[in-house]
Design a protein around this motif. Sequence first.
Motif, PDB file in Angstrom:
ATOM      1  N   THR A 156      21.194  13.294  16.116  1.00 49.57           N
ATOM      2  CA  THR A 156      21.411  14.634  15.563  1.00 49.57           C
ATOM      3  C   THR A 156      21.805  14.562  14.097  1.00 49.57           C
ATOM      4  OG1 THR A 156      22.111  15.470  17.726  1.00 49.57           O
ATOM      5  CG2 THR A 156      22.725  16.778  15.804  1.00 49.57           C
ATOM      6  N   GLU A 194      19.983  18.987  21.025  1.00 51.79           N
ATOM      7  CA  GLU A 194      21.069  18.550  21.897  1.00 51.79           C
ATOM      8  C   GLU A 194      21.068  19.354  23.197  1.00 51.79           C
ATOM      9  OE1 GLU A 194      24.277  16.772  18.660  1.00 51.79           O
ATOM     10  OE2 GLU A 194      24.882  18.403  19.991  1.00 51.79           O
ATOM     11  N   SER A 195      21.093  18.638  24.317  1.00 45.76           N
ATOM     12  CA  SER A 195      21.164  19.301  25.615  1.00 45.76           C
ATOM     13  C   SER A 195      22.577  19.796  25.880  1.00 45.76           C
ATOM     14  CB  SER A 195      20.767  18.321  26.729  1.00 45.76           C
ATOM     15  OG  SER A 195      21.756  17.308  26.865  1.00 45.76           O
ATOM     16  N   ARG A 196      22.727  20.625  26.871  1.00 47.35           N
ATOM     17  CA  ARG A 196      24.059  21.148  27.209  1.00 47.35           C
ATOM     18  C   ARG A 196      25.006  20.008  27.582  1.00 47.35           C
ATOM     19  NH1 ARG A 196      27.589  24.017  30.500  1.00 47.35           N
ATOM     20  NH2 ARG A 196      27.950  26.156  29.796  1.00 47.35           N
ATOM     21  N   GLU A 197      24.516  19.057  28.342  1.00 47.11           N
ATOM     22  CA  GLU A 197      25.369  17.935  28.743  1.00 47.11           C
ATOM     23  C   GLU A 197      25.745  17.069  27.534  1.00 47.11           C
ATOM     24  OE1 GLU A 197      27.889  15.736  30.622  1.00 47.11           O
ATOM     25  OE2 GLU A 197      26.969  17.518  31.524  1.00 47.11           O
ATOM     26  N   GLU A 198      24.821  16.896  26.606  1.00 45.87           N
ATOM     27  CA  GLU A 198      25.151  16.142  25.390  1.00 45.87           C
ATOM     28  C   GLU A 198      26.231  16.860  24.580  1.00 45.87           C
ATOM     29  OE1 GLU A 198      21.097  13.674  24.242  1.00 45.87           O
ATOM     30  OE2 GLU A 198      21.178  15.826  23.819  1.00 45.87           O
ATOM     31  N   HIS A 239      18.249  26.379  20.773  1.00 48.31           N
ATOM     32  CA  HIS A 239      18.732  27.355  21.757  1.00 48.31           C
ATOM     33  C   HIS A 239      19.850  28.143  21.086  1.00 48.31           C
ATOM     34  CE1 HIS A 239      19.639  29.192  25.629  1.00 48.31           C
ATOM     35  NE2 HIS A 239      20.919  29.079  25.282  1.00 48.31           N
ATOM     36  N   TYR A 241      22.584  30.712  21.383  1.00 49.15           N
ATOM     37  CA  TYR A 241      23.362  31.214  22.512  1.00 49.15           C
ATOM     38  C   TYR A 241      23.658  32.703  22.391  1.00 49.15           C
ATOM     39  CZ  TYR A 241      24.188  26.436  24.036  1.00 49.15           C
ATOM     40  OH  TYR A 241      24.015  25.154  24.490  1.00 49.15           O
TER      41      TYR A 241
END
Length: 310
Positions: A156, A194-198, A239, A241
């Motif tokens: 990132t 970046e994923s939510r878990e990341e 994404h 939010y």
Amino acid sequence: MKNTKPYNEFGDFLKEIFPYKVQKISINAGFTCPNRDGLKGFGGCTYCNNQTFSPEYCHTEKSVTVQLEEGIRFFSRKYPGMKYLAYFQAYTNTYDETEILIRKYEEALSYPGVEGIIIGTRPDCMPDTLLEYFARLSTHKFVMIEYGVESTLDKTLLHINRGHTYSESEETIRRTAGMGIYTGVHLILGLPGESREEILHHADILSALPITTLKLHQLQLIRNTRMAKEYTEHPDLFHLYTVDEYIELVIDFIERLNPSIVVERFVSQSPKELLIAPDWGLKNFEFTAKVNKRIAERNTWQGRLISTIS
């Protein structure tokens, strides 16, 4: 749960240190950034437009003293007995010759009613000589260094043209806290790719560091930035939010966050004329009220899940 509040609040942190009300006064001391002048890169981080954090009294052509004078005049009308912290906020406030830097810090500290300084900077711009100065200063004045970490993922940091690695952030945070200096971190939630878990895993990683305060920022697309152009060309990488989604995200985040870390804020607020998206139409205190309401509904608190995460 031991604490009476669901998370470690910045206001309570200040009350433990100061017997009076204190207010930060933002200062633009005219510095630049190694990611703009060619040392590390050009054009800065892809999300950055520094106009987003400059109050009206905070302009480069004004001296540190004049900016403090105007800022204090604004706040002292309502709170005559208030004291102040000079917040060197815009760009990289440790990026110049040491003598020039210290002269500006000392100018701020000599202003009547200023009880300390907060320095916003990059983790790759903290030489030992300057850190030693801050350590000496912290023995008799309030000193906090805030580092723009933004992400714990090197992929990132590379993507957003940050110009440093996460390991540099960690090393500098440990070095700063190790010298007895209050150490703050800024983190952006929702950076592209970046994923939510990341995103939530950032909390696990930061929880292991000697951090005093944490500022969370939602990703905002700002006019005249490279990230705004990237969003137009590759919206699938982003994404953005909704308010309710982001509230759930930050609560999930603090559930995994070391309860000793002070949560200074959950969101940042860019000027409406510069903001592309997401435009929630909420002030910071309004958003915080929604977070507190949802925390109560979920019956949760900072650090609730920390013992269950390996």
